[in-house]
Motif scaffolding. Structure first.
Motif, PDB file in Angstrom:
ATOM      1  N   ILE A 300      42.538 -38.605 134.032  1.00 50.11           N
ATOM      2  CA  ILE A 300      42.337 -37.314 133.388  1.00 50.11           C
ATOM      3  C   ILE A 300      42.371 -37.509 131.879  1.00 50.11           C
ATOM      4  N   ARG A 301      41.365 -36.955 131.210  1.00 42.75           N
ATOM      5  CA  ARG A 301      41.298 -36.983 129.746  1.00 42.75           C
ATOM      6  C   ARG A 301      41.280 -35.538 129.262  1.00 42.75           C
ATOM      7  N   ASN A 302      42.077 -35.255 128.242  1.00 41.23           N
ATOM      8  CA  ASN A 302      42.144 -33.886 127.733  1.00 41.23           C
ATOM      9  C   ASN A 302      41.167 -33.632 126.589  1.00 41.23           C
ATOM     10  N   CYS A 303      40.461 -34.681 126.158  1.00 44.78           N
ATOM     11  CA  CYS A 303      39.486 -34.549 125.082  1.00 44.78           C
ATOM     12  C   CYS A 303      38.498 -35.701 125.199  1.00 44.78           C
ATOM     13  N   LEU A 304      37.254 -35.421 124.875  1.00 48.45           N
ATOM     14  CA  LEU A 304      36.229 -36.458 124.909  1.00 48.45           C
ATOM     15  C   LEU A 304      36.615 -37.645 124.042  1.00 48.45           C
ATOM     16  N   PHE A 305      37.324 -37.380 122.938  1.00 52.93           N
ATOM     17  CA  PHE A 305      37.642 -38.421 121.964  1.00 52.93           C
ATOM     18  C   PHE A 305      39.073 -38.931 122.076  1.00 52.93           C
ATOM     19  N   ALA A 334      49.154 -30.406 128.311  1.00 50.43           N
ATOM     20  CA  ALA A 334      50.304 -30.232 127.417  1.00 50.43           C
ATOM     21  C   ALA A 334      50.243 -31.209 126.242  1.00 50.43           C
ATOM     22  N   GLY A 335      49.617 -32.364 126.449  1.00 42.18           N
ATOM     23  CA  GLY A 335      49.512 -33.357 125.396  1.00 42.18           C
ATOM     24  C   GLY A 335      48.258 -33.251 124.549  1.00 42.18           C
ATOM     25  N   LYS A 336      47.471 -32.210 124.762  1.00 35.40           N
ATOM     26  CA  LYS A 336      46.198 -32.076 124.043  1.00 35.40           C
ATOM     27  C   LYS A 336      46.444 -31.734 122.574  1.00 35.40           C
ATOM     28  N   LEU A 337      45.726 -32.415 121.701  1.00 39.06           N
ATOM     29  CA  LEU A 337      45.849 -32.186 120.271  1.00 39.06           C
ATOM     30  C   LEU A 337      45.007 -30.980 119.850  1.00 39.06           C
ATOM     31  N   PRO A 338      45.242 -30.438 118.649  1.00 40.65           N
ATOM     32  CA  PRO A 338      44.470 -29.272 118.218  1.00 40.65           C
ATOM     33  C   PRO A 338      43.003 -29.573 117.985  1.00 40.65           C
TER      34      PRO A 338
END
Length: 359
Positions: A300-305, A334-338
């Motif tokens: 699982i990735r919370n952002c493409l980058f 929960a760990g996703k950055l802005p």
């Protein structure tokens, strides 16, 4: 890139955000919301890292290291993750790759996902493809429950297409696009990566082609997601340059109500034809992002980058419960950055290329 096993402390994300939680300890059930209030409704599901093209901005022609076949999630595993996600409000599943039509069981994947429901109703199934095998698969995909299609097309010139993709397959792509246009899948969207010195002179012709089929052309700023890490900002055609080229041919009327969609859209001369621009680099839209990603090998990735991944495989193949899977989804968010910080000097390009992450 950090792979985060289950049962371990979850890293903050290469030290960029010390305020990020180290583990998910909240209650289960309900919408998946990050600490910035973004409600997640979209799961991008990569079915394979393999592709039938070798686009210069995506991967080298030779020497690619593919995921081991035994690491690729089965249909049952994909559906299990999707079922847990849907139960917690994920309402759109977009199938990506690599090239998703290379999966022999693609119609089964679509059919089983299309049966899922959220607490508010049925899910929607979309797909992003290069279109090469679409003519053969489209009837089965529609019967299985596919709702929407995005097809990649970066040029209408056969020689340029061959140079860009290292394959002489433009006729097959156009056949797939035209089959999709004749189908009932609406809206049909065509994706173009705008590249300086490559296809910037086709901005207007590509939109005219899409409009002639009742499709929407969406231009994408070239992003630092190539497997060879050769991206250079100066080779990218920017949002403003794209809009300036379009304005030489049409009046552009902004379409309001973008919400969490990645593309800004405009009507051409008042419509009905429209065009979109995805400006991830020069006009990031991270503040409204509602997407998360499942790689073909169960991360699982919370952002493409992102440079962190949250490993579902130990739970999928080690007797974990659906609650365990939900905890991984919620921990990732929960760990996703802005934001992705492309424009920050500390930005690090992800180790995986776009074909391995999933579009």
């Amino acid at each position: 890139m950090t792979a985060v096993p289950l049962g371990a402390t979850i890293p903050v994300g290469a030290g960029r955000d010390a305020a990020a939680p180290t583990a998910y300890e909240g209650a289960l059930g309900g919408p998946i919301v990050d600490r910035f209030g973004r409600v997640h409704r979209d799961l991008r599901v990569s079915l394979t890292d393999r592709c039938s093209l070798r686009c210069t901005y995506c991967m080298p022609e030779q020497g690619n290291e593919w995921l081991a076949r035994e690491s690729i999630l089965s249909v049952d595993e994909i559906v299990r993750v999707a079922r847990v996600a849907a139960a917690n409000g994920i309402s759109t599943f977009r199938l990506t790759g690599g090239e998703p039509l290379l999966r022999r069981d693609i119609a089964e994947v679509v059919g089983r996902l299309a049966e899922l429901r959220t607490p508010d109703g049925p899910v929607r199934i979309a797909m992003t493809t290069n279109g090469i095998r679409l003519g053969d698969h489209l009837p089965d995909l529609i019967d299985a429950g596919l709702h929407r299609l995005n097809i990649s097309i970066d040029t209408l010139d056969r020689e340029r297409f061959r140079d860009l993709t290292r394959r002489d397959r433009l006729a097959d792509v156009l056949e797939g696009i035209e089959a999709a246009a004749r189908s009932g899948l609406k809206p049909l969207k065509l994706n173009t990566v705008a590249m300086r010195g490559v296809n910037e002179d086709e901005i207007v012709p590509l939109v005219e082609y899409a409009a002639s089929l009742g499709a929407q052309l969406r231009f994408i700023e070239q992003m630092p997601l190539d497997a060879g890490h050769t991206w250079r900002r100066e080779s990218m055609v920017t949002r403003e340059e794209i809009l300036s080229a379009l304005a030489t041919r049409w009046r552009l009327d902004p379409i309001p109500g973008r919400g969490g969609a990645p593309a800004e859209t405009w009507l051409l001369d008042g419509g009905p034809a429209s065009v979109g621009v995805i400006a991830s680099v020069t006009a990031p839209f991270c503040g409204d992002c509602d997407r998360m990603r499942l790689t073909a090998d169960g991360q699982i990735r919370n952002c493409l980058f992102s440079n962190d991944e949250y490993d579902l495989v130990p739970r999928l193949r080690g007797g974990g419960s659906d609650d365990d899977i939900e905890r991984v989804l919620r921990a990732a968010i929960a760990g996703k950055l802005p934001g992705h910080a492309i424009n920050d000097p500390s930005f690090l390009q992800p180790e995986r290329g776009m074909n391995a992450i999933g579009g």
